[in-house]
Scaffold this motif. Sequence first.
Motif, PDB file in Angstrom:
ATOM      1  N   MET A  37      20.603  68.728   4.712  1.00 14.91           N
ATOM      2  CA  MET A  37      19.988  69.443   3.609  1.00 14.91           C
ATOM      3  C   MET A  37      18.490  69.512   3.824  1.00 14.91           C
ATOM      4  N   SER A  38      17.918  70.631   3.522  1.00 11.40           N
ATOM      5  CA  SER A  38      16.487  70.799   3.695  1.00 11.40           C
ATOM      6  C   SER A  38      15.725  69.803   2.833  1.00 11.40           C
ATOM      7  N   GLU A  39      14.738  69.127   3.440  1.00 10.71           N
ATOM      8  CA  GLU A  39      13.963  68.144   2.698  1.00 10.71           C
ATOM      9  C   GLU A  39      13.075  68.806   1.652  1.00 10.71           C
ATOM     10  N   LEU A  48      23.580  75.320  -3.589  1.00 14.87           N
ATOM     11  CA  LEU A  48      23.307  73.901  -3.763  1.00 14.87           C
ATOM     12  C   LEU A  48      24.363  73.239  -4.641  1.00 14.87           C
ATOM     13  N   VAL A  49      24.926  74.007  -5.548  1.00 14.55           N
ATOM     14  CA  VAL A  49      25.951  73.506  -6.458  1.00 14.55           C
ATOM     15  C   VAL A  49      27.101  74.504  -6.460  1.00 14.55           C
ATOM     16  N   PHE A  79      28.023  69.139  -4.626  1.00 17.79           N
ATOM     17  CA  PHE A  79      26.565  69.092  -4.465  1.00 17.79           C
ATOM     18  C   PHE A  79      26.228  67.870  -3.634  1.00 17.79           C
ATOM     19  N   GLU A  80      25.069  67.907  -3.001  1.00 18.18           N
ATOM     20  CA  GLU A  80      24.599  66.754  -2.239  1.00 18.18           C
ATOM     21  C   GLU A  80      24.009  65.746  -3.222  1.00 18.18           C
ATOM     22  N   THR A  81      24.514  64.521  -3.196  1.00 19.07           N
ATOM     23  CA  THR A  81      24.130  63.556  -4.223  1.00 19.07           C
ATOM     24  C   THR A  81      22.665  63.131  -4.132  1.00 19.07           C
ATOM     25  N   ARG A  82      22.051  63.331  -2.993  1.00 20.92           N
ATOM     26  CA  ARG A  82      20.628  62.979  -2.904  1.00 20.92           C
ATOM     27  C   ARG A  82      19.790  63.865  -3.835  1.00 20.92           C
ATOM     28  N   GLY A 137      23.388  71.383   3.653  1.00 21.32           N
ATOM     29  CA  GLY A 137      23.961  70.809   2.444  1.00 21.32           C
ATOM     30  C   GLY A 137      24.518  71.807   1.469  1.00 21.32           C
ATOM     31  N   THR A 138      24.295  73.099   1.710  1.00 19.20           N
ATOM     32  CA  THR A 138      24.866  74.106   0.817  1.00 19.20           C
ATOM     33  C   THR A 138      26.317  74.353   1.208  1.00 19.20           C
ATOM     34  N   ARG A 139      27.080  74.876   0.276  1.00 18.52           N
ATOM     35  CA  ARG A 139      28.485  75.114   0.543  1.00 18.52           C
ATOM     36  C   ARG A 139      28.698  76.488   1.164  1.00 18.52           C
TER      37      ARG A 139
END
Length: 335
Positions: free
Chosen positions: A1-3, A52-53, A233-236, A329-331
Motif C-alpha cells: 500500500m502506498s505510504e 481502498l475499501v 481494507f488494509e488494516t494499517r 493494497g487496493t482491491r
Amino acid sequence: MSESVSLTELDRRLVAALQLNGRASWTQVARALGAPESTVARRGQQLIDSGLVGVTGVLDHLRCGLGISLMVRMRCRPGAANSVAGALADLPEARFVTVVTGSADVAAEVVVRDHHDVTRVLVDDLPCPDDITETESMVVVRKFSAVEEWDTGLLTPEAVALLRPDGARTGHREWSEPERLTEQEFAIARLLAADGRASYAQLAAACGVSESTAARRVESLVRRGCLRFRTLFETRLIGLGVEFMQWLSVEPGELENVGAQLAKHPSTQYVSATTGRFNLCLHGLLPGYGDLYQYLTDVVGALPGVRAADMTLQARTLKRAYVRINPDGTRERIA
C-alpha cells in the motif's frame, strides 16, 4: 500500500462502521458516527471508488454444502515465495493468500469440494510445484469467529448497536443440514460478490425480479447463514499495522475453551479448529511490533493446554475473501 495514503479521523471511523455492517446505508452510518449524512456519503463513496475499501458478499461454503476449507502452509525455495503466492491466488479455489515471515513462506485458505481434491489443487493445478519444498494442509473443522464479525473497537457501544442491532457474532454451527440454494439465489450471490453494496433495485434489474423479491432473497440468505458480507481494507489504514497468523497446538480437551477465549479477544479477526499438527489457526492484528511480546506472553501464554505456538507475520496479502488485492493494497475490481 502506498505510504502516502492517509485517512482522517472521520475516514477511520467510517471504515470501522462498514466493518460492522458493510451494507449499512449512509444514513445509518451518519447516525452512528454523529456526522452529516452528505459528508459521510461523499467520503464513503470516495473510499470505495478508490479501491481502498470494498464490500463483497461471500457464501458460507459449509452452510451451503459447497465444500470445505483448508488452511495451507508452504515452504518455498529461496526467492520463490512471491511467485508461489501469485500462482495460488490465481486459483479460483483460493479464498485467502498471503506471503508470511517465520516458519512458513506462504499461507492460504483454499476451498475444495472435499479432501480428495487437495492434491489436484495444490499439486496438479499449480504451475510451479518445483518452487514448493514443503506443504502442510489442515482441514477447518470448527469456526469460532470470522473476519466479518470483527469489531475494530473504534466506535462507541451505542454506534455498534445502531449498525449491528442483532449482535456482534453469529453462530457457525447452529445447523445440521446444508442449505440448498436456488439458481436465483446463486445469481444474486454472484452479483453481491462483485459489489456487496449493490442496491435491491440493481439486483432486481440484473436478475429480472421485483425489488421486493430481491430484498427478500438477500434477507433470507443472510438469515439462514448462507451469505455474509466482508469489508475489505488494509488494516494499517486504521492504525493496526501488524497482521499475523497464530498457529497453536492445543490439548484436545481444551480446544473448545481456547478457541472460545481467543474469539473474544479484541485482536482476533478469525479463529478456527483444524486437523493436523496445529489444531487451532488464528488471524490477528496489533498496532505495532512492540505489542507482539505482550501478546505472546499475556494472551497466548495464559491459554490452558497449549503445547506449541508458532507465529507468522503477514508481509503481503494477495487475496482476501476471493478478491485479488493489488500491491498498493487496493482491491481488484470483480467483473
